[in-house]
Design a protein around this motif. Structure first.
Motif, PDB file in Angstrom:
ATOM      1  N   PRO A 280       0.826  -1.215   0.000  1.00 36.58           N
ATOM      2  CA  PRO A 280       0.000   0.000   0.000  1.00 36.58           C
ATOM      3  C   PRO A 280       0.854   1.256   0.000  1.00 36.58           C
ATOM      4  O   PRO A 280       1.995   1.252   0.483  1.00 36.58           O
ATOM      5  N   ALA A 281       0.305   2.337  -0.555  1.00 41.97           N
ATOM      6  CA  ALA A 281       1.025   3.607  -0.574  1.00 41.97           C
ATOM      7  C   ALA A 281       1.172   4.139   0.840  1.00 41.97           C
ATOM      8  O   ALA A 281       0.328   3.915   1.705  1.00 41.97           O
ATOM      9  N   ASN A 286      -0.715  12.821  -5.477  1.00 41.57           N
ATOM     10  CA  ASN A 286      -1.608  12.981  -6.622  1.00 41.57           C
ATOM     11  C   ASN A 286      -2.725  13.989  -6.329  1.00 41.57           C
ATOM     12  O   ASN A 286      -3.899  13.674  -6.348  1.00 41.57           O
ATOM     13  N   ARG A 287      -2.307  15.233  -6.037  1.00 44.41           N
ATOM     14  CA  ARG A 287      -3.247  16.337  -5.801  1.00 44.41           C
ATOM     15  C   ARG A 287      -4.204  16.046  -4.655  1.00 44.41           C
ATOM     16  O   ARG A 287      -5.408  16.315  -4.724  1.00 44.41           O
ATOM     17  N   GLY A 288      -3.666  15.469  -3.606  1.00 40.32           N
ATOM     18  CA  GLY A 288      -4.493  15.261  -2.421  1.00 40.32           C
ATOM     19  C   GLY A 288      -5.268  13.972  -2.398  1.00 40.32           C
ATOM     20  O   GLY A 288      -5.844  13.604  -1.380  1.00 40.32           O
ATOM     21  N   ARG A 289      -5.304  13.249  -3.529  1.00 42.28           N
ATOM     22  CA  ARG A 289      -6.015  11.967  -3.550  1.00 42.28           C
ATOM     23  C   ARG A 289      -5.038  10.866  -3.173  1.00 42.28           C
ATOM     24  O   ARG A 289      -3.895  10.844  -3.625  1.00 42.28           O
ATOM     25  N   ARG A 290      -5.480   9.945  -2.368  1.00 46.24           N
ATOM     26  CA  ARG A 290      -4.595   8.887  -1.883  1.00 46.24           C
ATOM     27  C   ARG A 290      -4.352   7.859  -2.983  1.00 46.24           C
ATOM     28  O   ARG A 290      -5.277   7.250  -3.503  1.00 46.24           O
ATOM     29  N   THR A 291      -3.087   7.703  -3.338  1.00 49.59           N
ATOM     30  CA  THR A 291      -2.747   6.637  -4.271  1.00 49.59           C
ATOM     31  C   THR A 291      -2.746   5.328  -3.493  1.00 49.59           C
ATOM     32  O   THR A 291      -2.390   5.291  -2.326  1.00 49.59           O
ATOM     33  N   THR A 292      -3.141   4.275  -4.127  1.00 52.87           N
ATOM     34  CA  THR A 292      -3.430   3.056  -3.387  1.00 52.87           C
ATOM     35  C   THR A 292      -2.238   2.126  -3.221  1.00 52.87           C
ATOM     36  O   THR A 292      -2.212   1.319  -2.314  1.00 52.87           O
ATOM     37  N   THR A 293      -1.259   2.212  -4.105  1.00 51.10           N
ATOM     38  CA  THR A 293      -0.146   1.273  -4.040  1.00 51.10           C
ATOM     39  C   THR A 293       1.188   2.004  -4.152  1.00 51.10           C
ATOM     40  O   THR A 293       1.257   3.174  -4.540  1.00 51.10           O
ATOM     41  N   PHE A 294       2.259   1.286  -3.824  1.00 52.82           N
ATOM     42  CA  PHE A 294       3.603   1.853  -3.860  1.00 52.82           C
ATOM     43  C   PHE A 294       3.887   2.510  -5.203  1.00 52.82           C
ATOM     44  O   PHE A 294       3.586   1.952  -6.260  1.00 52.82           O
ATOM     45  N   ASN A 295       4.490   3.714  -5.164  1.00 54.06           N
ATOM     46  CA  ASN A 295       4.821   4.382  -6.416  1.00 54.06           C
ATOM     47  C   ASN A 295       6.106   5.203  -6.347  1.00 54.06           C
ATOM     48  O   ASN A 295       6.403   5.947  -7.258  1.00 54.06           O
ATOM     49  N   GLY A 296       6.864   5.084  -5.263  1.00 52.71           N
ATOM     50  CA  GLY A 296       8.080   5.892  -5.126  1.00 52.71           C
ATOM     51  C   GLY A 296       9.302   5.241  -5.727  1.00 52.71           C
ATOM     52  O   GLY A 296      10.320   5.045  -5.042  1.00 52.71           O
ATOM     53  N   TRP A 297       9.242   4.919  -6.998  1.00 48.28           N
ATOM     54  CA  TRP A 297      10.277   4.095  -7.627  1.00 48.28           C
ATOM     55  C   TRP A 297      11.657   4.737  -7.639  1.00 48.28           C
ATOM     56  O   TRP A 297      12.655   4.103  -7.262  1.00 48.28           O
ATOM     57  N   SER A 298      11.750   5.975  -8.098  1.00 52.80           N
ATOM     58  CA  SER A 298      13.069   6.587  -8.321  1.00 52.80           C
ATOM     59  C   SER A 298      13.886   6.695  -7.041  1.00 52.80           C
ATOM     60  O   SER A 298      15.039   6.254  -6.975  1.00 52.80           O
ATOM     61  N   LYS A 299      13.293   7.295  -6.007  1.00 61.71           N
ATOM     62  CA  LYS A 299      14.027   7.483  -4.758  1.00 61.71           C
ATOM     63  C   LYS A 299      14.343   6.142  -4.102  1.00 61.71           C
ATOM     64  O   LYS A 299      15.446   5.941  -3.567  1.00 61.71           O
TER      65      LYS A 299
END
Length: 384
Positions: A280-281, A286-299
Motif C-alpha cells: 500500500p502507498a 496525486n493532488r491530495g487523492r490517496r494513491t493506493t499502491t507503492f509508487n516511489g520508484w526513483s528514490k
C-alpha cells in the motif's frame, strides 16, 4: 457529411457516430455546423479555416438561434480579416478540454493513461502558445525509462494535434520532434550470476517495501507494476494471480510460486497484511487523492542501489529479462518460460496460441522449483 437545414428538431435527432465525431453543416449558413460525438454531445462550431473550427458551445445550453447568430459574427470577422484565434487558453484548460473530448471516444484506461502522461509536463499556468518544442523535449530528457519517454511523446503529440484542430494553436509546435535520447540509458541486459546473487541477497535484507518488491521481481519475473499492485486476495498458498486489468496484455495470469516467494511474503510487516494491497502507498499524493499502491520508484531504487557492490547500472525490467535467461540456462522449454512471463508472442502467437490451450501448470511448478533451487545454491556460494 451532407448539408442540412438545421432546426431544433433536426439537431435533437441527429444520428450518433459509432466512433470519432461527425459534423453536420447548415445549408442556410455556410461554415456553421454542429459536431456530434458517439455519446450524444452536440457542439456548435464555425469553420474559420481549412480544418480549423471555432467552438461556439454545446447544445442545448446554447440554443440553435443563439449559436447561428454567434456563428455569423465569427464568420463575418473571418471574412473581414479581423478574426483572432483564442491564444489565451492556459495549458491546464486545454488539457482538461482534451481529456473531456477523449472520454467521448476512448476507453477509460486510455483516458487514464493520457491523464497520467500529460500530468508529467509542468506547464500549469502557462499559455498554451508559450509551450515550445524545446520545452517539451527538455521534460522528456528528464525521463530515464525509454518506453515511458515514448509514451509521453505519443500522448503530448496527440494533445497538440487536437489543440491545433480546435484552433487553440496555429499548428502543433512538435512537428519533427522524435524520441529523445537519455544520457543515462543503458543497453538491455541480463544480470550476471554474481550480480544476481548480490541483488537478491541485498533485497532479502532490505527494508519493506522496496526490498520485498525487488525480491519478488527476481523470483517471479513479473513486471514491476504487476507486483507493486498485488492484492492479498489474489494470492493463495501456492499461486499468484495478476488480474486482467493490471496485466500489460490484459490477460489474467496465474502462476505458481515456491519457497523463496513464500519466505518474502511471510516477512512482510503485519500492518501491511491488514491492507487490501501487499504494497500500500505510504503517503497522500496525486493532488491530495490517496494513491493506493507503492509508487516511489526513483528514490527507493536510488537508495537501494547505494547498498550494492560490483553491480553495473541496471533497470528493474532487467530482472524480468534475467529471470527468463536463468530459466533458459536451466533448460526450461520456451513455451513454459512464456507462460510464466504471460507472453502471447513467440510460441503463443498466431494460430499456435489459438489451438494450444494447455495450461502448463505442472511444467510451470517444475520450472519455479528449478529456479528456486538455482537461487538458493547461488546465495549459498562462498558461505562456510
Amino acid at each position: 457529411m451532407p448539408n442540412l437545414n438545421l432546426t431544433d428538431a433536426g439537431v435533437r435527432s441527429l444520428p450518433l457516430p459509432e466512433s470519432g465525431t461527425s459534423t453536420f453543416w447548415d445549408s442556410s449558413l455556410k461554415g456553421f455546423g454542429v459536431r456530434v460525438s458517439p455519446k450524444g454531445t452536440k457542439t456548435f462550431v464555425a469553420l474559420v479555416g481549412s480544418g480549423q473550427r471555432h467552438k461556439i458551445g454545446r447544445y442545448p445550453m446554447i440554443s440553435l438561434t443563439d449559436a447561428r447568430t454567434e456563428a455569423k459574427k465569427v464568420l463575418a470577422q473571418k471574412t473581414l480579416g479581423s478574426y483572432e484565434k483564442p491564444h489565451t487558453i492556459l495549458w491546464e484548460t486545454a488539457v482538461d478540454r482534451y481529456l473531456a473530448a477523449c472520454a467521448d471516444k476512448n476507453r477509460p484506461r486510455t483516458v487514464a493513461d493520457y491523464t497520467k502522461h500529460l500530468a508529467r509536463f509542468p506547464f500549469k499556468g502557462r499559455r498554451l502558445t508559450a509551450v515550445k518544442k524545446r520545452d517539451v523535449a527538455a521534460e522528456l530528457e528528464k525521463i530515464e525509462a525509454k518506453s515511458m519517454r515514448a509514451h509521453l511523446l505519443t500522448s503530448v503529440k496527440a494533445f497538440f494535434s487536437w489543440c491545433s484542430g480546435q484552433g487553440y494553436v496555429d499548428q502543433t509546435p512538435l512537428v519533427g520532434l522524435k524520441g529523445v535520447a537519455h544520457r543515462l540509458s543503458k543497453p538491455r541486459r541480463a544480470l550476471s550470476p554474481a550480480e544476481l546473487k548480490t541483488l537478491l541477497g541485498t533485497a532479502l535484507q532490505h527494508p519493506y517495501p522496496f526490498g520485498h518488491i525487488v525480491a519478488l521481481l527476481i523470483l517471479t519475473g513479473q513486471r514491476r507494476n504487476e507486483i507493486a499492485t498485488l492484492e492479498w486476495e489474489n494470492i493463495t498458498h501456492d499461486t499468484i494471480t495478476i488480474r486482467a486489468d493490471i496485466a500489460k496484455n490484459h490477460l489474467e495470469h496465474t502462476f505458481p510460486y515456491g519457497t523463496l516467494v513464500r519466505q518474502v511474503l511471510g516477512s512482510i510487516p503485519a500492518y501491511a497484511k491488514q491492507s487490501q494491497y501487499v504494497f500500500p502507498a505510504a503517503f497522500e499524493t496525486n493532488r491530495g487523492r490517496r494513491t493506493t499502491t507503492f509508487n516511489g520508484w526513483s528514490k527507493a531504487k536510488a537508495s537501494f542501489d547505494k547498498t550494492l557492490k560490483d553491480v553495473e547500472p541496471y533497470k528493474l525490467h532487467d530482472l524480468r529479462r534475467t529471470f527468463a535467461t536463468v530459466l533458459q540456462s536451466l533448460a526450461v522449454p520456451l513455451e513454459v518460460r512464456e507462460k510464466l512471463l504471460n507472453h502471447i508472442s513467440g510460441s503463443q502467437a498466431g494460430i499456435a496460441g489459438v489451438y494450444n490451450v494447455h495450461p502448463f501448470r505442472e511444467e510451470m511448478k517444475d520450472a519455479i522449483a528449478k529456479h528456486d533451487e538455482f537461487l538458493i545454491s547461488l546465495l549459498a556460494q562462498g558461505q562456510t
